[in-house]
Design an enzyme around this catalytic site. Structure first.
Site, mmCIF file in Angstrom:
data_model
loop_
_atom_site.group_PDB
_atom_site.id
_atom_site.type_symbol
_atom_site.label_atom_id
_atom_site.label_comp_id
_atom_site.label_asym_id
_atom_site.label_seq_id
_atom_site.Cartn_x
_atom_site.Cartn_y
_atom_site.Cartn_z
ATOM 1 N N GLU A 1 0.832 -1.205 0.000
ATOM 2 C CA GLU A 1 0.000 0.000 0.000
ATOM 3 C C GLU A 1 0.877 1.270 0.000
ATOM 4 O OE1 GLU A 1 -3.266 0.682 -0.256
ATOM 5 O OE2 GLU A 1 -2.887 2.804 0.124
ATOM 6 N N THR B 1 -5.773 1.528 -5.567
ATOM 7 C CA THR B 1 -5.301 0.170 -5.286
ATOM 8 C C THR B 1 -5.907 -0.860 -6.246
ATOM 9 O OG1 THR B 1 -4.909 0.672 -2.973
ATOM 10 C CG2 THR B 1 -5.240 -1.637 -3.496
HETATM 11 C C1 GP9 Z 1 -8.509 -1.108 1.075
HETATM 12 C C2 GP9 Z 1 -7.258 -0.794 0.372
HETATM 13 C C3 GP9 Z 1 -7.083 0.673 0.095
HETATM 14 O O1 GP9 Z 1 -9.019 -2.378 0.928
HETATM 15 O O2 GP9 Z 1 -6.896 -1.646 -0.606
HETATM 16 O O3 GP9 Z 1 -7.297 1.076 -1.190
HETATM 17 P P1 GP9 Z 1 -6.925 2.587 -1.664
HETATM 18 O O4 GP9 Z 1 -7.749 3.523 -0.799
HETATM 19 O O5 GP9 Z 1 -5.445 2.795 -1.437
HETATM 20 O O6 GP9 Z 1 -7.273 2.623 -3.111
#
Ligand code: GP9
Length: 413
Positions: free
Chosen positions: A38, A80
């Site tokens: 992340e 993400t």
């Molecule tokens: C939550 C995570 C965040 O499940 O994958 O996603 P993002 O906010 O970074 O797109």
């Protein structure tokens, strides 16, 4: 449709096959674990601040891995989920929204689906609500056997949005050792999510002037994730997976912190517009091969769309039957064009940044050797190809063309 088909016909003709080079099929039948980190950006790799190494475990692992130093995230508004789509389906995200939300019922040639057809078990791990980014629906379509989400984990290390990455890795590995091998496992971390404010007990670094700032907290959170990766490596050695598994780690997207000053303070140098564009778009990509072979730093431009074709290369699976847009990082016959969703791109010779009005001549082209602005015409042919790729990807996704192409080839047989 014809233009899209023609683009793929040309691409598929350049794909690697058995005998092309020593890496093709060198890891046939090995397990594959991919960790998507992340908001994990590349500029922290190898860096120290106030005399402290930010990513000591990655820096150590890098010495025995292939490290792609110019790896770009290619995400758009789907963040993400876009990184996941770019990496596992080798397609560009859409100009607006997320493919996971807009077209979860369309057909895609995904890495889990391809590997499942080669007798791999395929699993995805993310310790959060399964409905977020429409994952529970999309992961069925992508061909995963099982999606391990929050209820499948014991929250024994509550941190940030959910479970801390250290426990997340440990519990995911405990599940993995029970799986039929070979397997493909895709892990999505969470502890370094915006706003990055982990409890003081987890913040190990002295961030000096950056203490208490969102940027300082961001660096602290990556230091924690790095420690979690170090523990994961040790656990894989302890449970016997290390020598039978290709392990990859990459970052999903930038940290949304666009101010230049904290970056300059952290890196200890002033940054140009080109530096900032690259720093904000580069994420690390590490490929650890079971025998530590081919270790080194690879400086050619690569990006998230390249992950699936490159994994197929290592496993000895010819990518030409599939509708994948990325380049194979290990195939010297393919070009090195990396296109970002904004329309920015690099082909290794120039880096082009578009203007807000989208007119080609109003954009800026940089010569990658001198890092100075150059005649925009130097970028013309790659610009045309970059635009074409974004259009081909958009059409393919929006009009569900992979389904049409598959149906047409089944009828022809
Ligand atoms: C939550 C995570 C965040 O499940 O994958 O996603 P993002 O906010 O970074 O797109």
């Amino acid at each position: 449709t014809d233009e899209v088909k023609q683009w793929f016909d040309a691409k598929q003709a350049t794909r690697s096959k058995a005998g092309d080079d020593d890496l093709f099929g060198a890891y046939k039948g090995k397990n594959v674990i991919v960790v998507q980190g992340e908001a994990f950006m590349n500029f922290v790799i190898g860096q120290s601040y106030n005399g402290q190494e930010i990513t000591p475990n990655i820096n150590r692992l890098m010495k025995k891995s292939m490290y792609f130093s110019q790896y770009y995230h290619q995400t758009g508004q789907g963040r993400t989920s876009d990184a996941d789509m770019a990496s596992n389906a080798s397609l560009h995200p859409l100009p607006t929204g997320s493919v996971f939300i807009r077209y979860p019922d369309h057909e895609f040639d995904t890495l889990p689906k391809i590997l499942k057809s080669k007798d791999y078990s395929t699993n995805v791990f993310h310790a959060y609500e399964s409905s977020f980014w429409n994952r529970s629906i999309m992961y069925q379509n992508m061909g995963y056997d099982t999606f391990y989400s929050k209820p499948d984990f014991t929250i024994d290390e509550p941190l940030g949005w959910s479970l801390g990455d250290k426990s997340f890795f440990r519990q995911s590995l405990d599940k993995m050792v029970e799986l039929k091998q070979p397997f493909y496992s895709f892990l999505i971390t969470l502890s370094s999510h915006h706003p990055y404010s982990l409890p003081a007990s987890v913040q190990e670094l002295d961030m000096g002037d950056l203490t208490g700032t969102t940027f300082g907290d961001y660096i602290q959170s990556l230091h924690y994730v790095d420690a979690a990766l170090g523990e994961m490596e040790q656990e894989m050695k302890d449970n016997g997976l290390w020598d039978d598994t290709i392990l990859m780690f990459y970052g999903d997207h930038d940290n949304s912190l666009k101010e230049k000053e904290p970056m300059e303070e952290f890196l200890g140098r002033s940054l140009t517009a080109l530096d900032m564009e690259q720093l904000m778009n580069q994420v690390p990509m590490l490929v650890h091969l079971p025998d530590d072979s081919h270790a080194g730093t690879y400086n050619e431009p690569t990006g998230q769309l390249d992950m699936t074709p490159s994994i197929l290369h290592l496993l000895g699976i010819n990518a030409s039957p599939y509708y994948l847009m990325g380049n194979d990082m290990f195939n010297q016959k393919e070009d090195k064009l990396v296109v970002l969703r904004t329309g920015a791109f690099t082909d290794g010779n120039v880096f082009y940044i578009p203007s807000a009005d989208g007119i080609f001549e109003h954009g800026t082209a940089y010569d990658m050797k001198t890092r100075k602005v150059t005649d925009v015409e130097q970028a013309r042919s790659s610009y045309d190809e970059a635009q074409k790729r974004l259009n081909v990807s958009d059409e393919l996704i929006t009009y569900d063309l992979i389904r049409q192409f598959h149906e047409a080839s089944t009828t022809a047989k």
